[in-house]
Design a protein around this motif. Structure first.
Motif, short mmCIF file in Angstrom:
data_model
loop_
_atom_site.label_atom_id
_atom_site.label_comp_id
_atom_site.label_asym_id
_atom_site.label_seq_id
_atom_site.Cartn_x
_atom_site.Cartn_y
_atom_site.Cartn_z
N ASP A 93 -21.53 -22.64 -27.46
CA ASP A 93 -21.19 -24.05 -27.33
C ASP A 93 -20.58 -24.25 -25.94
O ASP A 93 -19.90 -23.35 -25.43
CB ASP A 93 -20.17 -24.43 -28.40
N PRO A 94 -20.80 -25.39 -25.29
CA PRO A 94 -20.21 -25.61 -23.97
C PRO A 94 -18.69 -25.46 -23.93
O PRO A 94 -18.12 -25.16 -22.87
CB PRO A 94 -20.63 -27.04 -23.63
N ASN A 95 -18.02 -25.66 -25.08
CA ASN A 95 -16.56 -25.54 -25.12
C ASN A 95 -16.09 -24.11 -25.35
O ASN A 95 -14.88 -23.86 -25.32
CB ASN A 95 -15.99 -26.44 -26.21
N ASP A 96 -17.01 -23.18 -25.56
CA ASP A 96 -16.61 -21.79 -25.74
C ASP A 96 -15.98 -21.25 -24.46
O ASP A 96 -16.32 -21.68 -23.35
CB ASP A 96 -17.82 -20.94 -26.10
N PRO A 97 -15.05 -20.30 -24.60
CA PRO A 97 -14.38 -19.76 -23.41
C PRO A 97 -15.31 -18.91 -22.55
O PRO A 97 -16.25 -18.28 -23.04
CB PRO A 97 -13.25 -18.92 -24.00
N ALA A 98 -15.02 -18.90 -21.26
CA ALA A 98 -15.76 -18.08 -20.30
C ALA A 98 -14.85 -17.78 -19.12
O ALA A 98 -14.00 -18.61 -18.75
CB ALA A 98 -17.02 -18.78 -19.83
N GLY A 99 -15.02 -16.62 -18.52
CA GLY A 99 -14.25 -16.30 -17.33
C GLY A 99 -14.69 -17.14 -16.14
O GLY A 99 -15.87 -17.40 -15.96
N SER A 100 -13.73 -17.57 -15.33
CA SER A 100 -14.04 -18.43 -14.20
C SER A 100 -12.92 -18.36 -13.17
O SER A 100 -11.75 -18.28 -13.52
CB SER A 100 -14.21 -19.88 -14.68
N TRP A 101 -13.31 -18.44 -11.89
CA TRP A 101 -12.31 -18.51 -10.82
C TRP A 101 -11.56 -19.83 -10.82
O TRP A 101 -10.47 -19.93 -10.23
CB TRP A 101 -12.98 -18.31 -9.45
N TYR A 102 -12.12 -20.84 -11.48
CA TYR A 102 -11.52 -22.18 -11.51
C TYR A 102 -10.66 -22.30 -12.76
O TYR A 102 -11.19 -22.45 -13.87
CB TYR A 102 -12.64 -23.22 -11.49
N LYS A 103 -9.37 -22.22 -12.62
CA LYS A 103 -8.48 -22.13 -13.78
C LYS A 103 -8.61 -23.31 -14.75
O LYS A 103 -8.52 -23.10 -15.96
CB LYS A 103 -7.03 -21.96 -13.31
N PRO A 104 -8.81 -24.54 -14.28
CA PRO A 104 -8.99 -25.64 -15.24
C PRO A 104 -10.32 -25.62 -15.97
O PRO A 104 -10.52 -26.42 -16.89
CB PRO A 104 -8.87 -26.90 -14.36
N GLY A 105 -11.25 -24.75 -15.57
CA GLY A 105 -12.60 -24.75 -16.15
C GLY A 105 -12.99 -23.41 -16.71
O GLY A 105 -13.95 -22.79 -16.24
N GLN A 106 -12.28 -22.96 -17.73
CA GLN A 106 -12.54 -21.64 -18.33
C GLN A 106 -13.47 -21.78 -19.54
O GLN A 106 -13.16 -21.30 -20.63
CB GLN A 106 -11.21 -21.00 -18.76
N THR A 107 -14.60 -22.43 -19.33
CA THR A 107 -15.52 -22.68 -20.44
C THR A 107 -16.96 -22.44 -20.00
O THR A 107 -17.28 -22.44 -18.81
CB THR A 107 -15.42 -24.14 -20.95
N VAL A 108 -17.82 -22.30 -21.00
CA VAL A 108 -19.26 -22.19 -20.74
C VAL A 108 -19.77 -23.47 -20.06
O VAL A 108 -20.62 -23.42 -19.17
CB VAL A 108 -20.02 -21.91 -22.04
N GLY A 109 -19.23 -24.61 -20.49
CA GLY A 109 -19.64 -25.87 -19.89
C GLY A 109 -19.39 -25.94 -18.40
O GLY A 109 -20.17 -26.56 -17.66
N PHE A 110 -18.31 -25.31 -17.95
CA PHE A 110 -18.05 -25.26 -16.51
C PHE A 110 -19.20 -24.58 -15.79
O PHE A 110 -19.67 -25.05 -14.74
CB PHE A 110 -16.75 -24.51 -16.22
N TRP A 111 -19.69 -23.47 -16.35
CA TRP A 111 -20.77 -22.73 -15.71
C TRP A 111 -22.12 -23.44 -15.84
O TRP A 111 -22.98 -23.32 -14.97
CB TRP A 111 -20.85 -21.31 -16.24
N ILE A 112 -22.32 -24.20 -16.91
CA ILE A 112 -23.55 -24.99 -17.01
C ILE A 112 -23.60 -26.00 -15.86
O ILE A 112 -24.62 -26.12 -15.16
CB ILE A 112 -23.63 -25.70 -18.37
N ARG A 113 -22.50 -26.69 -15.64
CA ARG A 113 -22.44 -27.64 -14.53
C ARG A 113 -22.59 -26.92 -13.19
O ARG A 113 -23.39 -27.33 -12.34
CB ARG A 113 -21.11 -28.38 -14.56
#
Length: 253
Positions: A93-113
């Motif tokens: 799901d886009p709201n599932d957690p994911a590792g990211s350099w962008y602290k406010p965007g630690q989600t799968v949805g961040f990487w989709i965008r």
């Protein structure tokens, strides 16, 4: 934009990137000095795999890229990485957690965008490299891309990695910038230790940049060819404009 819309844009731009990349892998990419189209193709594949693992394992892999990727044929790597990325997106799901350099965007949805925006910029790079016509960029994707560049890259990076920006921003006496396009408008303020972005524009600014969404996106990312008529109007102090460009390049390098 909804995640499904980003995925649609990603699919279209990936198809265009791949088609263009096969025409002349040895061509130099003017917007990525020192890279050939084959180098660009490899880079996109490595990025896709990196984000796949960031979602799968909950943290961005380091170090990156692994040495074995350097021996893989660029188009083979691109196809394999793209398939893995789409499979990872489909499994979450886009709201599932994911590792990211962008602290406010630690989600799968961040990487989709992020991957939709990554792909549109690099398919433009490929088009410029082989001297192919630049395919249309949807207005909604372009407006979102300008917003992402200003907020996620520059504004965030100027705080999170301030040491890289302090010398640049120290040269600003408090310059302001207005960027306008159909469907989007942003005000940027700079000063010592400051790069802030807000919606809308003031009546006056030291630098004003206006143009159609796709043209503004290409201008912001430096994806214009010298002498190209882009449709973007830039007015204001050259030294203020140069500072904005330095901030963008630092945040995206």
């Amino acid at each position: 934009m909804e995640p499904s819309r980003f995925l649609d844009c990603l699919a279209a731009d990936f198809a265009r990137l791949r088609a263009v990349a096969t025409t002349d892998p040895t061509a130099a990419v003017p917007s990525c000095p020192g890279w050939s189209v084959a180098d660009l193709t490899r880079h996109v594949g490595e990025v896709y795999l990196h984000k796949t693992l960031a979602i799968r394992h909950g943290a961005e892999p380091e170090p990156w890229p692994p040495a074995e990727l350097a021996t893989e044929e660029p188009l083979v790597l691109l196809d394999r990485a793209h398939a893995a990325l789409l499979a990872e997106f489909a499994a979450h799901d886009p709201n599932d957690p994911a590792g990211s350099w962008y602290k406010p965007g630690q989600t799968v949805g961040f990487w989709i965008r992020r991957m939709a925006q990554e792909t549109v910029i690099h398919r433009i790079d490929a088009e410029l490299g082989v001297r192919a016509p630049v395919a249309p960029i949807p207005d909604d994707l372009a407006v979102d891309g300008v917003d992402e560049l200003l907020r996620v890259f520059v504004e965030y990076s100027a705080v999170e990695w301030a040491d890289y920006f302090n010398e640049i921003l120290a040269d600003s006496p408090g310059w302001t910038y207005a960027l306008r396009t159909d469907g989007g408008a942003w005000s940027v303020r700079t000063g010592p230790g400051l790069f802030s972005v807000t919606d809308g524009v003031a009546d006056t600014a030291d630098v004003t940049v206006t143009g159609p969404p796709a043209a503004l996106l290409r201008w912001a990312w430096g994806r214009e060819l010298p002498g190209e008529s882009s449709g973007v109007s830039v007015q204001g102090a050259p030294e203020a404009l140069a500072l904005l460009r330095r901030c963008i390049v630092t945040a995206t390098s």
